[in-house]
Design a protein around this motif. Structure first.
Motif, mmCIF file in Angstrom:
data_model
loop_
_atom_site.group_PDB
_atom_site.id
_atom_site.type_symbol
_atom_site.label_atom_id
_atom_site.label_comp_id
_atom_site.label_asym_id
_atom_site.label_seq_id
_atom_site.Cartn_x
_atom_site.Cartn_y
_atom_site.Cartn_z
ATOM 1 N N SER A 261 3.474 11.539 -5.327
ATOM 2 C CA SER A 261 2.556 9.563 -4.138
ATOM 3 C C SER A 261 1.639 9.599 -4.646
ATOM 4 O O SER A 261 0.925 10.929 -3.947
ATOM 5 C CB SER A 261 4.125 9.577 -3.507
ATOM 6 O OG SER A 261 3.939 10.375 -2.467
ATOM 7 N N GLU B 80 3.464 2.838 -2.717
ATOM 8 C CA GLU B 80 4.845 2.187 -3.141
ATOM 9 C C GLU B 80 5.845 2.935 -3.068
ATOM 10 O O GLU B 80 6.398 2.813 -1.914
ATOM 11 C CB GLU B 80 3.701 3.739 -4.830
ATOM 12 C CG GLU B 80 2.110 2.960 -5.123
ATOM 13 C CD GLU B 80 2.309 1.632 -5.579
ATOM 14 O OE1 GLU B 80 2.848 1.066 -5.926
ATOM 15 O OE2 GLU B 80 0.872 1.063 -5.250
ATOM 16 N N ARG C 96 3.960 -5.962 -3.689
ATOM 17 C CA ARG C 96 4.259 -4.464 -3.152
ATOM 18 C C ARG C 96 5.201 -4.504 -2.141
ATOM 19 O O ARG C 96 6.321 -3.824 -2.858
ATOM 20 C CB ARG C 96 3.134 -4.154 -2.100
ATOM 21 C CG ARG C 96 1.698 -3.071 -2.929
ATOM 22 C CD ARG C 96 1.644 -2.196 -2.796
ATOM 23 N NE ARG C 96 0.039 -1.756 -2.837
ATOM 24 C CZ ARG C 96 -0.732 -1.529 -2.217
ATOM 25 N NH1 ARG C 96 -0.862 -2.958 -0.799
ATOM 26 N NH2 ARG C 96 -1.698 -1.670 -2.806
ATOM 27 N N ASN D 218 9.082 -2.914 -4.595
ATOM 28 C CA ASN D 218 10.007 -2.205 -3.753
ATOM 29 C C ASN D 218 10.971 -2.695 -2.853
ATOM 30 O O ASN D 218 12.009 -1.700 -3.147
ATOM 31 C CB ASN D 218 8.674 -1.808 -2.072
ATOM 32 C CG ASN D 218 7.703 -0.707 -2.045
ATOM 33 O OD1 ASN D 218 7.586 -0.259 -3.052
ATOM 34 N ND2 ASN D 218 7.162 -0.827 -1.483
#
Length: 440
Positions: A2, A195, A250, A254
């Motif tokens: 990540s 992320e 984001r 998510n």
């Protein structure tokens, strides 16, 4: 691997300072208040290396989110400069407890601290901040709210009666609204930064603080976001519209990723439970692993929160170490897809945190088992215990007398209560994954 976009403590401190400057709050008491908060958390070792969710990084992210959203289109005419100051103070200390013993926040203790600590009260006085209003805002972040509302509102009423707005019901109503606003910016938190792997790590830490079983982590996470987006739609929509678009995007991405993961989890359950496809532990005796094998293990490993990723820089080298014990969990057969693994080796190969002292270190009689790694969706089907059992047997056959590892306090205690041959070596407060020993 990540690529985290979650800002570090230094960056967050600078971002918060910039927002204070834009508000004209450039006097030293405000920077002193920020420094005071940072020092308090660091003295408790609640830094970025702390396994739990409620560390100094979380506190600063909530502070930044709160101040940033307060100057968005939805709130800039509602949240006045005095409100801004009080929100700043409340966000900084909303999870702080002087004697923190568990990761789950205790808002009553936090509210008591901001109204009784003499050093903090002195800073509040310099900033023109009413500690009782700060306490009200903190108490309003209690989650889940509805189940505790009655008791918390009695304490809030007492703080209002001792505040500068004791006789102003309209201002009291306004501060309850601001508390709701703070509660939502708190729960959006860092889910608007990184992320999905970052968010998954946060969810695992949050599950620890809330006492969720890993088997139900994704289910609870989906419910957590659903409650925020649906049941508190009015405030959540306003906050998300007031944050920068990239943060909003984001957060939404998510949330959607957690929903997709839940769908996968249901499908896995159908395969394992209804179609009776087994999960089989397999001892990897050979050390000549190909690149695809190593890549697959690292993908699963990278889902573990960073603070539990032992020897990350030497992960691939450790796989080939002759002293490493590796048990994989295979889907369907011993040659099936890898969905998890248990990995460990001599205790001396590991650098444990400074709070842990093991009398057996250096005696070559103890194997350390790293935290189990299971792909999300495969928890709760017996794979973890079966890997651990095989790992223990192999370690015993290799001549080790003891096994040590880290685990949730309640899990260790439950195993002790079942009369397993396990003991606490060190309990780590604030409540972390405690260090335990098994006699093999």
């Amino acid at each position: 691997m990540s690529d985290s976009k979650i800002p570090n403590i230094v960056d967050l401190e600078e971002k918060i300072s910039d927002l204070l400057k834009k508000e004209g709050l450039t006097d030293s008491p405000y920077s002193d208040l920020l420094s005071f908060s940072l020092n308090k958390f660091k003295k408790q070792n609640l830094d970025e290396q702390y396994y739990g969710f409620h560390n100094v990084s979380h506190e600063l992210i909530v502070t930044y989110n709160t101040l940033l959203a307060s100057r968005g289109e939805e709130f800039k005419s509602i949240i006045l400069k005095d409100d801004f100051k009080h929100l700043f103070a409340a966000a900084l200390f909303h999870d702080y407890e002087p004697d923190k013993k568990q990761d789950k926040p205790h808002e009553i203790l936090a509210s008591n601290f901001v109204t009784t600590d003499n050093s903090l009260l002195h800073l509040f006085e310099k900033c023109g901040i009413d500690p009782n209003l700060v306490a009200v805002l903190i108490l309003k972040t209690t989650y889940p709210w509805e189940s505790q509302k009655s008791d918390i509102m009695k304490i809030i009423s007492k703080h209002f009666s001792e505040s500068i707005f004791a006789n102003d019901p309209n201002k009291q109503k306004h501060y309850l609204y601001l508390g709701w606003f703070l509660s939502v910016t708190d729960r959006i938190g860092a889910y608007a930064y990184g992320e999905f792997l970052d968010s998954l790590g946060l969810a695992k830490k949050n599950a620890h603080s809330m006492g969720w079983n890993p088997e139900y982590l994704v289910k609870h996470a989906v419910a957590y976001f659903e409650q925020l987006i649906s049941d508190e739609k009015e405030m959540t929509d306003k906050v998300l519209r007031s944050l920068p678009k990239e943060m909003r995007d984001r957060f939404v991405n998510n949330v959607l990723s957690f929903s997709k993961l839940r769908e996968k989890e249901i499908q896995v359950r159908a395969n394992v439970v209804y179609d009776k496809i087994p999960l089989i532990p397999h001892f990897e005796k050979e050390k000549d692993f190909d690149s695809e094998f190593q890549k697959r293990l690292f993908e699963i490993y990278d889902e573990i929160p960073d603070t539990l990723q032992f020897n990350k820089k030497t992960f691939f080298e450790s796989l080939k170490d002759s002293k490493t014990i590796l048990v994989t969990l295979r889907y369907g057969s011993e040659s099936g897809m890898i969905v998890g693994f248990a990995k460990g080796g001599p205790l001396e190969n590991y650098s444990l945190i400074r709070d842990i002292s093991d009398e057996n270190f250096g005696k070559s009689n103890t194997v350390f088992l790293e935290p189990l790694a299971l792909e999300m969706g495969y928890w709760g089907h017996g794979g973890g215990p079966s890997m651990r059992k095989m790992f223990n047997e192999i370690a015993k056959n290799q001549g080790y007398s003891y096994l040590t590892s880290l685990q949730l306090r309640d899990v260790i205690q439950n195993r002790i209560d079942r009369h397993e041959n396990i003991e606490f070596v060190q309990k780590l407060n604030p409540e972390r994954l405690d260090y335990y020993r098994v006699t093999l």
